[in-house]
Design an enzyme around this catalytic site. Structure first.
Site, PDB file in Angstrom:
ATOM      1  N   ASN A 190       0.803  -1.228   0.000  1.00 51.44           N
ATOM      2  CA  ASN A 190       0.000   0.000   0.000  1.00 51.44           C
ATOM      3  C   ASN A 190       0.837   1.280   0.000  1.00 51.44           C
ATOM      4  O   ASN A 190       0.419   2.299  -0.539  1.00 51.44           O
ATOM      5  CB  ASN A 190      -1.011   0.010   1.158  1.00 51.44           C
ATOM      6  CG  ASN A 190      -0.351  -0.115   2.514  1.00 51.44           C
ATOM      7  OD1 ASN A 190       0.706  -0.734   2.659  1.00 51.44           O
ATOM      8  ND2 ASN A 190      -0.984   0.435   3.533  1.00 51.44           N
ATOM      9  N   LYS A 227      11.814  -8.653   1.288  1.00 51.37           N
ATOM     10  CA  LYS A 227      10.789  -9.478   0.653  1.00 51.37           C
ATOM     11  C   LYS A 227       9.554  -8.586   0.527  1.00 51.37           C
ATOM     12  O   LYS A 227       8.817  -8.393   1.493  1.00 51.37           O
ATOM     13  CB  LYS A 227      10.489 -10.725   1.499  1.00 51.37           C
ATOM     14  CG  LYS A 227       9.618 -11.781   0.779  1.00 51.37           C
ATOM     15  CD  LYS A 227       8.160 -11.402   0.773  1.00 51.37           C
ATOM     16  CE  LYS A 227       7.309 -12.424   0.032  1.00 51.37           C
ATOM     17  NZ  LYS A 227       5.975 -11.893  -0.320  1.00 51.37           N
ATOM     18  N   HIS A 228       9.371  -8.016  -0.652  1.00 54.61           N
ATOM     19  CA  HIS A 228       8.261  -7.093  -0.853  1.00 54.61           C
ATOM     20  C   HIS A 228       6.997  -7.875  -1.238  1.00 54.61           C
ATOM     21  O   HIS A 228       7.038  -9.071  -1.544  1.00 54.61           O
ATOM     22  CB  HIS A 228       8.610  -6.081  -1.939  1.00 54.61           C
ATOM     23  CG  HIS A 228       8.092  -4.701  -1.663  1.00 54.61           C
ATOM     24  ND1 HIS A 228       6.895  -4.478  -1.015  1.00 54.61           N
ATOM     25  CD2 HIS A 228       8.603  -3.468  -1.950  1.00 54.61           C
ATOM     26  CE1 HIS A 228       6.693  -3.185  -0.914  1.00 54.61           C
ATOM     27  NE2 HIS A 228       7.713  -2.541  -1.463  1.00 54.61           N
ATOM     28  N   ALA A 229       5.863  -7.177  -1.224  1.00 50.79           N
ATOM     29  CA  ALA A 229       4.596  -7.782  -1.629  1.00 50.79           C
ATOM     30  C   ALA A 229       4.685  -8.233  -3.080  1.00 50.79           C
ATOM     31  O   ALA A 229       5.351  -7.600  -3.909  1.00 50.79           O
ATOM     32  CB  ALA A 229       3.455  -6.787  -1.453  1.00 50.79           C
ATOM     33  N   SER A 230       3.982  -9.310  -3.398  1.00 53.42           N
ATOM     34  CA  SER A 230       4.118  -9.939  -4.711  1.00 53.42           C
ATOM     35  C   SER A 230       3.575  -9.089  -5.851  1.00 53.42           C
ATOM     36  O   SER A 230       3.893  -9.342  -7.012  1.00 53.42           O
ATOM     37  CB  SER A 230       3.423 -11.300  -4.716  1.00 53.42           C
ATOM     38  OG  SER A 230       2.042 -11.156  -4.435  1.00 53.42           O
ATOM     39  N   GLY A 271       2.079  -5.672   7.750  1.00 53.26           N
ATOM     40  CA  GLY A 271       1.145  -6.486   6.995  1.00 53.26           C
ATOM     41  C   GLY A 271      -0.105  -6.789   7.790  1.00 53.26           C
ATOM     42  O   GLY A 271      -0.472  -6.059   8.717  1.00 53.26           O
ATOM     43  N   SER A 272      -0.742  -7.889   7.451  1.00 52.98           N
ATOM     44  CA  SER A 272      -2.005  -8.265   8.078  1.00 52.98           C
ATOM     45  C   SER A 272      -1.766  -8.900   9.443  1.00 52.98           C
ATOM     46  O   SER A 272      -0.653  -9.332   9.777  1.00 52.98           O
ATOM     47  CB  SER A 272      -2.749  -9.260   7.191  1.00 52.98           C
ATOM     48  OG  SER A 272      -2.036 -10.498   7.143  1.00 52.98           O
ATOM     49  N   GLU A 320       3.985  -4.394  12.526  1.00 52.37           N
ATOM     50  CA  GLU A 320       2.940  -3.373  12.395  1.00 52.37           C
ATOM     51  C   GLU A 320       1.830  -3.995  11.571  1.00 52.37           C
ATOM     52  O   GLU A 320       1.998  -4.284  10.387  1.00 52.37           O
ATOM     53  CB  GLU A 320       3.507  -2.123  11.721  1.00 52.37           C
ATOM     54  CG  GLU A 320       2.601  -0.902  11.877  1.00 52.37           C
ATOM     55  CD  GLU A 320       1.650  -0.722  10.716  1.00 52.37           C
ATOM     56  OE1 GLU A 320       0.505  -1.228  10.809  1.00 52.37           O
ATOM     57  OE2 GLU A 320       2.032  -0.094   9.723  1.00 52.37           O
ATOM     58  N   CYS A 369      -3.149   1.889   6.918  1.00 52.79           N
ATOM     59  CA  CYS A 369      -3.305   1.294   8.254  1.00 52.79           C
ATOM     60  C   CYS A 369      -3.810   2.309   9.270  1.00 52.79           C
ATOM     61  O   CYS A 369      -4.628   1.975  10.127  1.00 52.79           O
ATOM     62  CB  CYS A 369      -1.969   0.711   8.727  1.00 52.79           C
ATOM     63  SG  CYS A 369      -1.337  -0.625   7.696  1.00 52.79           S
ATOM     64  N   GLU A 417     -11.086  -4.457  10.146  1.00 55.85           N
ATOM     65  CA  GLU A 417     -10.481  -3.351   9.412  1.00 55.85           C
ATOM     66  C   GLU A 417     -11.041  -3.328   8.000  1.00 55.85           C
ATOM     67  O   GLU A 417     -10.955  -4.321   7.273  1.00 55.85           O
ATOM     68  CB  GLU A 417      -8.960  -3.503   9.365  1.00 55.85           C
ATOM     69  CG  GLU A 417      -8.268  -2.368   8.627  1.00 55.85           C
ATOM     70  CD  GLU A 417      -6.757  -2.488   8.618  1.00 55.85           C
ATOM     71  OE1 GLU A 417      -6.087  -1.451   8.518  1.00 55.85           O
ATOM     72  OE2 GLU A 417      -6.248  -3.625   8.719  1.00 55.85           O
TER      73      GLU A 417
END
Length: 454
Positions: free
Chosen positions: A131, A154-157, A206-207, A228, A262, A359
């Site tokens: 995000n 390791k970033h989001a895919s 992340g989640s 976080e 977030c 959320e």
């Protein structure tokens, strides 16, 4: 195996990337460890030189970098520019303040001299979300590289282009090879990395589900972790609030980044005497938001980053309506291409509803009408999240008393919640633990060592 990056506005495939082979990953791990032993021996002044160069790169290339963010995850172009500018700020901040944040602290004891010093731990694994694909990385990168650690990302895919661009920026700024490396790997491989003895700490944004997985695995292998994990931030509007100011902040906070933030205000607790005016203000402002091409400056509401995220959000809204919430505006998927969701307002939400407990990661505001400040505090704390909160009142003393009673990592009075380079950022309860930014952020992944001289 490979991953694809898809434009959220057009749903067209931008590029396909191959995941790292085991031998390639091993080489990156070895390099991260070797570089750490060299990088950690450099002085803070020496580390600050490439950090300042990185800051200047971000400033000079902000429009080009912002275009990558917009194409890959759909952020409004002007918001993407602001994100890159904030990354430059955090680089500049830690280049300037790392020395004072990490300065030895003398403690008076019966010893001749006793003090605390801060020493780097080693290679760190950063697992980052989509995000804020630059900012989330840089708020971990800047303090930890200045502390003397090295970083594996390791970033989001869905944002591999952002990940690789950041690595390129770090290299071009003059950091030694291996200070920061992008890893195109899946979650299973990331879990294996946490087990590797060369990884000395893990930071994740992340989640809640991802946090439980990563936190438990890091604990099992005795690795320091910072998590976080999002929030459902309360936005409390007292009966003496400046309603126009509160409405403007509420819509900005709720709909910035298409609501995929977030620390966005998500649950709006409103006193009876101002409820109708506040809600009408939300309606007027939210109805003026324009969905469209995020690269077009006329667009004021971007698409969500992925189709599945948009569909999940809509299902949450439908569940809230089934439970008795009132759909004031929106609450629909527009009949057009792209991962858009109409700006939406739910009224008559109460603590028994899913829209109160979960959320909502999109442009959906949930209004909870409360009888008093005490009830607002009670309901605000009736959440398993605890990231941020904002209180709106012309009586600052009253607002501060409310802030002290709110269970959250930060409370903002007459301002929406935001992160600041000089202040610690993080949550409590299921919003995670540990802190980023400020002095606390750079100290998290250091050995806080006691030296005693008799």
């Amino acid at each position: 195996m490979s991953i694809q990056t898809i434009n959220p506005f057009s749903n067209e495939v931008i590029a396909t990337y191959s995941l790292l082979q085991p031998s390639q990953l091993e080489a990156k791990l070895q390099l991260a460890e070797q570089t750490f032993h060299m990088w950690s021996k450099r002085t803070l002044a020496q580390r600050a030189t490439p950090m300042r160069a990185l800051c200047e790169q971000l400033k000079h290339r902000k429009k080009t970098l912002a275009a990558i963010i917009t194409e890959e995850m759909g952020k409004l172009h002007h918001e993407a520019i602001a994100e890159v500018e904030k990354c430059a700020w955090v680089c500049e901040h830690y280049a300037e303040h790392a020395e004072s944040y990490l300065a030895p602290q003398t403690i008076a004891t019966e010893a001749k001299r006793s003090y605390i010093c801060y020493q780097p731990l080693g290679p760190l694994l950063a697992i980052m979300p989509w995000n804020y694909p630059f900012w989330q990385v840089f708020r971990a990168l800047a303090p930890n590289l200045m502390a003397g650690n090295t970083l594996l990302l390791k970033h989001a895919s869905n944002v591999p282009q952002c990940s690789q661009t950041i690595e390129q920026l770090v290299q071009e700024a003059g950091f030694p090879d291996g200070c920061m490396q992008s890893l195109l790997v899946n979650s299973k491989t990331a879990n294996e990395l946490i087990k590797d003895q060369r990884i000395r700490g893990v930071t994740l944004t992340g989640s809640e589900f991802a946090g439980r997985s990563v936190g438990s695995l890091a604990g099992q292998y005795l690795k320091k972790s910072v998590l976080e994990l999002g929030g459902s931030d309360p936005f409390i509007v007292c009966d003496d609030a400046d309603i126009k100011q509160a409405v403007n902040a509420a819509v900005t906070s709720r709909c910035m980044n298409a609501g995929q933030t977030c620390i966005a205000a998500k649950r709006f607790f409103v006193m009876p005497s101002v409820a109708d005016d506040f809600i009408q203000g939300l309606i007027d402002r939210m109805q003026k938001l324009m969905i469209g091409d995020p690269s077009d400056d006329q667009t004021t509401l971007a698409p969500l980053a992925r189709t599945d995220l948009r569909n999940d959000l809509h299902n949450q809204v439908l569940c809230a309506l089934d439970e008795g919430a009132k759909d004031v505006i929106g609450c629909k998927i527009p009949d057009r291409d792209g991962n858009f969701y109409l700006p939406s307002l739910l009224d008559n939400v109460n603590p028994t509803m899913s829209a109160f407990q979960e959320e909502l990661f999109g442009p959906v505001a949930s209004v909870i009408r409360v009888k008093s400040a005490d009830e607002a505090i009670q309901f605000a704390n009736q959440s398993h999240y605890g990231l941020g909160a904002s209180i709106w009142s012309k009586d600052i003393n009253k607002a501060e008393k409310i802030a002290f009673r709110i269970e959250a990592g930060s409370c903002f009075i007459n301002s929406f919640v935001k992160s600041h380079c000089a202040l610690p950022f993080g949550g409590i309860k299921n919003s995670g633990y540990g802190r980023e930014l400020g002095a606390h952020g750079i100290q998290e992944f250091t050995n806080i060592k006691t030296i005693w001289i008799q």
